[in-house]
Enzyme design. Structure first.
Site, PDB file in Angstrom:
ATOM      1  N   ASP A   8      27.584 -12.190 -30.941  1.00 58.38           N
ATOM      2  CA  ASP A   8      26.809 -11.317 -30.070  1.00 58.38           C
ATOM      3  C   ASP A   8      25.234 -11.429 -30.938  1.00 58.38           C
ATOM      4  OD1 ASP A   8      26.846  -9.582 -32.065  1.00 58.38           O
ATOM      5  OD2 ASP A   8      27.472  -7.851 -30.749  1.00 58.38           O
ATOM      6  N   CYS A  65      29.460 -10.430 -35.120  1.00 53.96           N
ATOM      7  CA  CYS A  65      28.761  -9.423 -34.674  1.00 53.96           C
ATOM      8  C   CYS A  65      28.236  -8.494 -35.666  1.00 53.96           C
ATOM      9  CB  CYS A  65      29.615  -8.764 -33.645  1.00 53.96           C
ATOM     10  SG  CYS A  65      31.094  -7.724 -34.054  1.00 53.96           S
ATOM     11  N   THR A  67      29.057  -5.616 -36.915  1.00 49.92           N
ATOM     12  CA  THR A  67      30.051  -5.310 -38.133  1.00 49.92           C
ATOM     13  C   THR A  67      31.163  -6.404 -38.094  1.00 49.92           C
ATOM     14  OG1 THR A  67      31.130  -4.062 -36.251  1.00 49.92           O
ATOM     15  CG2 THR A  67      29.614  -2.883 -37.627  1.00 49.92           C
ATOM     16  N   HIS A  98      49.052 -15.418 -46.050  1.00 51.57           N
ATOM     17  CA  HIS A  98      50.020 -14.413 -45.630  1.00 51.57           C
ATOM     18  C   HIS A  98      49.828 -14.264 -44.209  1.00 51.57           C
ATOM     19  CE1 HIS A  98      50.269 -11.999 -49.793  1.00 51.57           C
ATOM     20  NE2 HIS A  98      50.259 -13.346 -50.034  1.00 51.57           N
ATOM     21  N   HIS A 133      56.362 -14.660 -45.057  1.00 49.41           N
ATOM     22  CA  HIS A 133      55.142 -14.440 -44.216  1.00 49.41           C
ATOM     23  C   HIS A 133      55.553 -15.033 -42.829  1.00 49.41           C
ATOM     24  CE1 HIS A 133      53.209 -13.249 -47.788  1.00 49.41           C
ATOM     25  NE2 HIS A 133      53.358 -14.569 -48.399  1.00 49.41           N
TER      26      HIS A 133
HETATM   27  C1  RB5 Z   1      25.857  -4.214 -31.339  1.00 56.44           C
HETATM   28  O1  RB5 Z   1      24.857  -3.342 -31.410  1.00 56.44           O
HETATM   29  C2  RB5 Z   1      26.887  -4.040 -32.184  1.00 56.44           C
HETATM   30  O2  RB5 Z   1      27.711  -2.915 -31.645  1.00 56.44           O
HETATM   31  C3  RB5 Z   1      28.085  -5.116 -32.384  1.00 56.44           C
HETATM   32  O3  RB5 Z   1      27.329  -6.275 -32.646  1.00 56.44           O
HETATM   33  C4  RB5 Z   1      29.227  -4.760 -32.988  1.00 56.44           C
HETATM   34  O4  RB5 Z   1      28.846  -4.420 -34.436  1.00 56.44           O
HETATM   35  C5  RB5 Z   1      30.337  -4.154 -32.675  1.00 56.44           C
HETATM   36  O5  RB5 Z   1      31.360  -4.104 -33.142  1.00 56.44           O
END
Ligand code: RB5
Length: 151
Positions: A8, A65, A67, A98, A133
């Site tokens: 994203d 993304c 996070t 694993h 595993h």
């Molecule tokens: C976008 O702002 C953010 O929420 C997305 O990139 C991600 O971190 C979601 O888990």
């Protein structure tokens, strides 16, 4: 080895960095977007990548993304996907050995490009160990079968 890539807006720049790495490694990839830093919704990019990997059209998927969390949640909803959110080299190796993970997610807002590149290299090059595993993975697949009617 063929890799499906997606991100994203929060992971766009790191996805571009990963594309450079895959080119250096001579690994074929296809980029399923996004293609700029304009705001988009991560499930729209996790879904095609996860579906292509689950269908066997690609060997692995890498999703980024902000996070890595949203992408990992979304990818793991697709039957047949074993997706790990990884921000360290130990886990990159362990999750291949694993868990036989077929999708990797990372957060561009969490780690720098240098560490991300090392994680991708390790994750792509480490083999699944099988044995005990595999038994555990079969039990995970059993959970999919029980809850989704997937065999
Ligand atoms: C976008 O702002 C953010 O929420 C997305 O990139 C991600 O971190 C979601 O888990």
């Amino acid at each position: 080895m063929r890799v499906a890539l997606g991100a994203d807006h929060g992971g766009f720049r790191l996805k571009e960095e990963i594309k450079s790495l895959l080119e250096e490694m001579n690994i074929a990839y296809e980029d399923f977007g996004c293609d700029c830093e304009a705001s988009v919704d991560y499930p729209d990019y996790a879904l095609p990548v996860a579906e292509k990997v689950a269908a066997g059209e690609f060997d692995r998927g890498i999703l980024v993304c902000g996070t890595g969390i949203g992408m990992s949640i979304a990818a793991n909803k697709v039957p047949g996907i074993r997706c790990a959110l990884v921000h360290d080299m130990f886990s990159a190796k362990a999750t291949r050995e694993h868990n036989d993970t077929n999708v990797l997610t990372m957060g561009e807002r969490v780690i720098g490009p240098g560490l991300a590149r090392e994680i991708v290299k390790i994750w792509l090059e480490t083999e699944f160990q099988g044995g005990r595993h595999q038994r555990r993975i079969d039990k995970v697949t059993g959970i999919e079968a029980k809850h989704l009617g997937v065999k």
